[in-house]
Design a protein around this motif. Structure first.
Motif, PDB file in Angstrom:
ATOM      1  N   THR A  49      -1.392   7.177 -13.321  1.00  0.00           N
ATOM      2  CA  THR A  49      -1.986   8.330 -12.674  1.00  0.00           C
ATOM      3  C   THR A  49      -1.094   9.545 -12.858  1.00  0.00           C
ATOM      4  O   THR A  49      -1.298  10.568 -12.229  1.00  0.00           O
ATOM      5  N   ALA A  50      -0.125   9.453 -13.734  1.00  0.00           N
ATOM      6  CA  ALA A  50       0.819  10.545 -13.931  1.00  0.00           C
ATOM      7  C   ALA A  50       0.132  11.760 -14.526  1.00  0.00           C
ATOM      8  O   ALA A  50      -0.842  11.654 -15.247  1.00  0.00           O
ATOM      9  N   ASP A  51       0.666  12.912 -14.214  1.00  0.00           N
ATOM     10  CA  ASP A  51       0.177  14.165 -14.763  1.00  0.00           C
ATOM     11  C   ASP A  51       0.349  14.129 -16.279  1.00  0.00           C
ATOM     12  O   ASP A  51       1.387  13.734 -16.789  1.00  0.00           O
ATOM     13  N   THR A  52      -0.660  14.576 -17.004  1.00  0.00           N
ATOM     14  CA  THR A  52      -0.585  14.507 -18.469  1.00  0.00           C
ATOM     15  C   THR A  52       0.434  15.478 -19.040  1.00  0.00           C
ATOM     16  O   THR A  52       0.822  15.347 -20.191  1.00  0.00           O
ATOM     17  N   GLU A  53       0.874  16.466 -18.267  1.00  0.00           N
ATOM     18  CA  GLU A  53       1.908  17.373 -18.755  1.00  0.00           C
ATOM     19  C   GLU A  53       3.249  16.653 -18.868  1.00  0.00           C
ATOM     20  O   GLU A  53       4.089  17.025 -19.659  1.00  0.00           O
ATOM     21  N   ASN A  54       3.449  15.642 -18.047  1.00  0.00           N
ATOM     22  CA  ASN A  54       4.699  14.895 -18.050  1.00  0.00           C
ATOM     23  C   ASN A  54       4.394  13.449 -17.714  1.00  0.00           C
ATOM     24  O   ASN A  54       4.709  12.978 -16.638  1.00  0.00           O
ATOM     25  N   PRO A  55       3.774  12.717 -18.656  1.00  0.00           N
ATOM     26  CA  PRO A  55       3.371  11.352 -18.338  1.00  0.00           C
ATOM     27  C   PRO A  55       4.572  10.464 -18.064  1.00  0.00           C
ATOM     28  O   PRO A  55       5.656  10.686 -18.560  1.00  0.00           O
ATOM     29  N   SER A  56       4.324   9.477 -17.260  1.00  0.00           N
ATOM     30  CA  SER A  56       5.366   8.520 -16.934  1.00  0.00           C
ATOM     31  C   SER A  56       5.879   7.872 -18.209  1.00  0.00           C
ATOM     32  O   SER A  56       5.111   7.330 -18.996  1.00  0.00           O
ATOM     33  N   GLU A  57       7.164   7.955 -18.394  1.00  0.00           N
ATOM     34  CA  GLU A  57       7.777   7.322 -19.560  1.00  0.00           C
ATOM     35  C   GLU A  57       7.454   5.835 -19.579  1.00  0.00           C
ATOM     36  O   GLU A  57       7.226   5.251 -20.611  1.00  0.00           O
ATOM     37  N   THR A  58       7.431   5.237 -18.399  1.00  0.00           N
ATOM     38  CA  THR A  58       7.245   3.796 -18.310  1.00  0.00           C
ATOM     39  C   THR A  58       5.888   3.366 -18.851  1.00  0.00           C
ATOM     40  O   THR A  58       5.819   2.505 -19.714  1.00  0.00           O
ATOM     41  N   TRP A  59       4.793   3.935 -18.372  1.00  0.00           N
ATOM     42  CA  TRP A  59       3.490   3.450 -18.810  1.00  0.00           C
ATOM     43  C   TRP A  59       3.168   3.863 -20.222  1.00  0.00           C
ATOM     44  O   TRP A  59       2.557   3.106 -20.951  1.00  0.00           O
TER      45      TRP A  59
END
Length: 151
Positions: free
Chosen positions: A36-46
């Protein structure tokens, strides 16, 4: 449930987006890691988990495709394009050995996705987001290029 994969699709070694390898998956329940991370700064993990899964799946696809194609007469090869892991009826008409090879491939792919702490549903959600977001697509391409370079 295992992912729905097109056995004959190809991932470009440079990391072309989303591998037409995956045409959709089904089955597994969410483990709470749904991206559900913001696409401007997606979660590195997923995104890293997704890219690693794609890379591993492509390597498995290449190995499996060689073995599978050795057992398929030329005239039957177009039918492989319609094979989907979560649609058992899509492998009807193939020999028992070929069906076993396809099922083994599908099982391994599901295991690869889950080994990256993603469910098949989550994997597909990431795929769908990337298809709709050029920024995520570019970030995925960069991660796949790194994996390609480091191998």
């Amino acid at each position: 449930m295992v992912p729905r994969l097109s056995v004959s699709s190809i991932l470009c070694a440079t990391g072309i987006t989303l591998l037409m390898l995956l045409s959709g998956c089904g089955g597994n329940t969410s483990n709470g890691n749904t991206p559900t991370a913001d696409t401007e700064n997606p979660s590195e993990t997923w995104l890293d988990a997704y890219a690693t899964s794609l890379w591993q799946i492509e390597r498995q696809r290449e190995a499996s495709a060689r073995a599978i194609l050795d057992n398929v007469p030329e005239r039957e090869r177009p039918a492989l394009q319609e094979v989907r892991c979560n649609q058992p009826e899509s492998i009807r008409g193939f020999s028992r050995n070929l069906r076993r090879g396809i099922i083994d491939y599908c099982d391994r792919v599901a295991e690869m996705i889950e080994a990256q702490n993603l469910t098949v549903d989550e994997f597909n959600e990431v795929r769908d987001r990337i298809r709709q977001d050029p920024l995520l697509e570019r970030q995925l391409q960069e991660r796949l290029a790194e994996l390609t370079h480091n191998s």
